[in-house]
Scaffold this motif. Structure first.
Motif, PDB file in Angstrom:
ATOM      1  N   UNK A  15       0.925  -1.676   0.024  1.00  0.00           N
ATOM      2  CA  UNK A  15       0.270  -0.290   0.134  1.00  0.00           C
ATOM      3  C   UNK A  15       1.073   1.291   0.530  1.00  0.00           C
ATOM      4  N   UNK A  16       0.507   2.209  -0.799  1.00  0.00           N
ATOM      5  CA  UNK A  16       0.906   3.748  -0.798  1.00  0.00           C
ATOM      6  C   UNK A  16       0.138   4.658   0.808  1.00  0.00           C
ATOM      7  N   UNK A  17       0.402   4.973   0.855  1.00  0.00           N
ATOM      8  CA  UNK A  17      -0.002   5.637   2.621  1.00  0.00           C
ATOM      9  C   UNK A  17      -0.163   7.389   1.668  1.00  0.00           C
ATOM     10  N   UNK A  18      -0.499   8.544   2.425  1.00  0.00           N
ATOM     11  CA  UNK A  18      -1.421   9.558   2.539  1.00  0.00           C
ATOM     12  C   UNK A  18       0.454   9.939   2.197  1.00  0.00           C
ATOM     13  N   UNK A  19       1.050   9.885   3.689  1.00  0.00           N
ATOM     14  CA  UNK A  19       2.486  10.224   3.705  1.00  0.00           C
ATOM     15  C   UNK A  19       3.034  10.297   2.730  1.00  0.00           C
ATOM     16  N   UNK A  50      -1.668   0.403 -10.854  1.00  0.00           N
ATOM     17  CA  UNK A  50      -2.926  -0.024 -11.381  1.00  0.00           C
ATOM     18  C   UNK A  50      -2.946  -1.395 -12.259  1.00  0.00           C
ATOM     19  N   UNK A  51      -1.995  -2.097 -11.089  1.00  0.00           N
ATOM     20  CA  UNK A  51      -2.664  -3.947 -11.867  1.00  0.00           C
ATOM     21  C   UNK A  51      -3.138  -4.213 -10.120  1.00  0.00           C
ATOM     22  N   UNK A  52      -3.116  -3.350  -8.847  1.00  0.00           N
ATOM     23  CA  UNK A  52      -3.841  -3.536  -7.401  1.00  0.00           C
ATOM     24  C   UNK A  52      -2.255  -4.238  -6.634  1.00  0.00           C
ATOM     25  N   UNK A  53      -1.291  -4.781  -7.335  1.00  0.00           N
ATOM     26  CA  UNK A  53       0.098  -4.885  -6.489  1.00  0.00           C
ATOM     27  C   UNK A  53       0.228  -3.720  -5.028  1.00  0.00           C
ATOM     28  N   UNK A  54      -0.659  -3.169  -5.608  1.00  0.00           N
ATOM     29  CA  UNK A  54      -0.006  -1.720  -4.470  1.00  0.00           C
ATOM     30  C   UNK A  54      -1.392  -0.815  -4.223  1.00  0.00           C
ATOM     31  N   UNK A  55      -1.835  -0.725  -2.989  1.00  0.00           N
ATOM     32  CA  UNK A  55      -3.566   0.021  -2.918  1.00  0.00           C
ATOM     33  C   UNK A  55      -2.990   1.070  -2.298  1.00  0.00           C
TER      34      UNK A  55
END
Length: 181
Positions: A15-19, A50-55
């Motif tokens: 996942x990619x956080x807002x920070x 794009x692939x959903x590997x990272x949300x």
């Protein structure tokens, strides 16, 4: 942290956080030129998103309904007092005093905010009024300060020392007497 490290962390965590997103944005905004490695990392991140590997975790928007209720009540009460008495009150000070003594009522949706408003009207209106009354009473009891008074500013040690020395000379001129032997 570098763009490459942020992307590695996002790929590892999933996942990619807002920070993290804000830090990547800041790096991109302030850098005069990105390296080829940075572009490659950003490309990899975009593909993973794009692939959903990272949300991407969305920033949650929320409001404290208590703030709007207290401000509305405080503004009405202050206007009434200022018109009838001639006193000038600080709405911000009054609202802050009351809010520090009331429970927060956070909501993330309009339905949640409506629920919190309804709940506050039914259960907390008397407590809100009581805290605003107390805040106004304290605000009215506050002494008027003289316009020539100045707060000790944030500055270097020598400047603070000079300010304190000046205050001591003004308010305690005989505190330190020098003796000539």
């Amino acid at each position: 942290m570098s763009i490459q490290k942020i992307v590695e962390q996002a790929l590892h965590d999933g996942y990619l956080t807002p920070a993290m997103e804000a830090e990547v944005g800041q790096i991109c905004d302030t850098a005069s030129e990105l390296s080829m490695e940075d572009y490659t990392a950003l490309d990899k991140l975009m593909g993973a998103l794009l692939t959903g590997e990272v949300a991407a975790i969305q920033r949650k928007q929320f409001i404290n309904v208590m703030e709007e209720l207290v401000l509305t009540e405080a503004i009405a009460r202050v206007a009434e007092i200022e018109i009838t008495s001639g006193h000038t009150l600080d709405v911000g000070d009054i609202a802050a005093y009351a809010l520090n003594r009331l429970p927060p009522l956070y909501a993330t949706t309009e339905e949640g905010a409506n629920y919190q408003r309804q709940r506050a009207q039914e259960e907390l209106q008397a407590l809100i009024a009581q805290q605003i009354d107390e805040a106004i009473a304290r605000n009215l009891d506050r002494p008027d300060f003289f316009p020539e008074r100045q707060a000790i500013g944030k500055s270097t040690g020598n400047e603070v020392l000079k300010q304190v020395s000046t205050l001591l000379q003004a308010y305690a001129p005989n505190f330190e007497q020098t003796h000539i032997w």
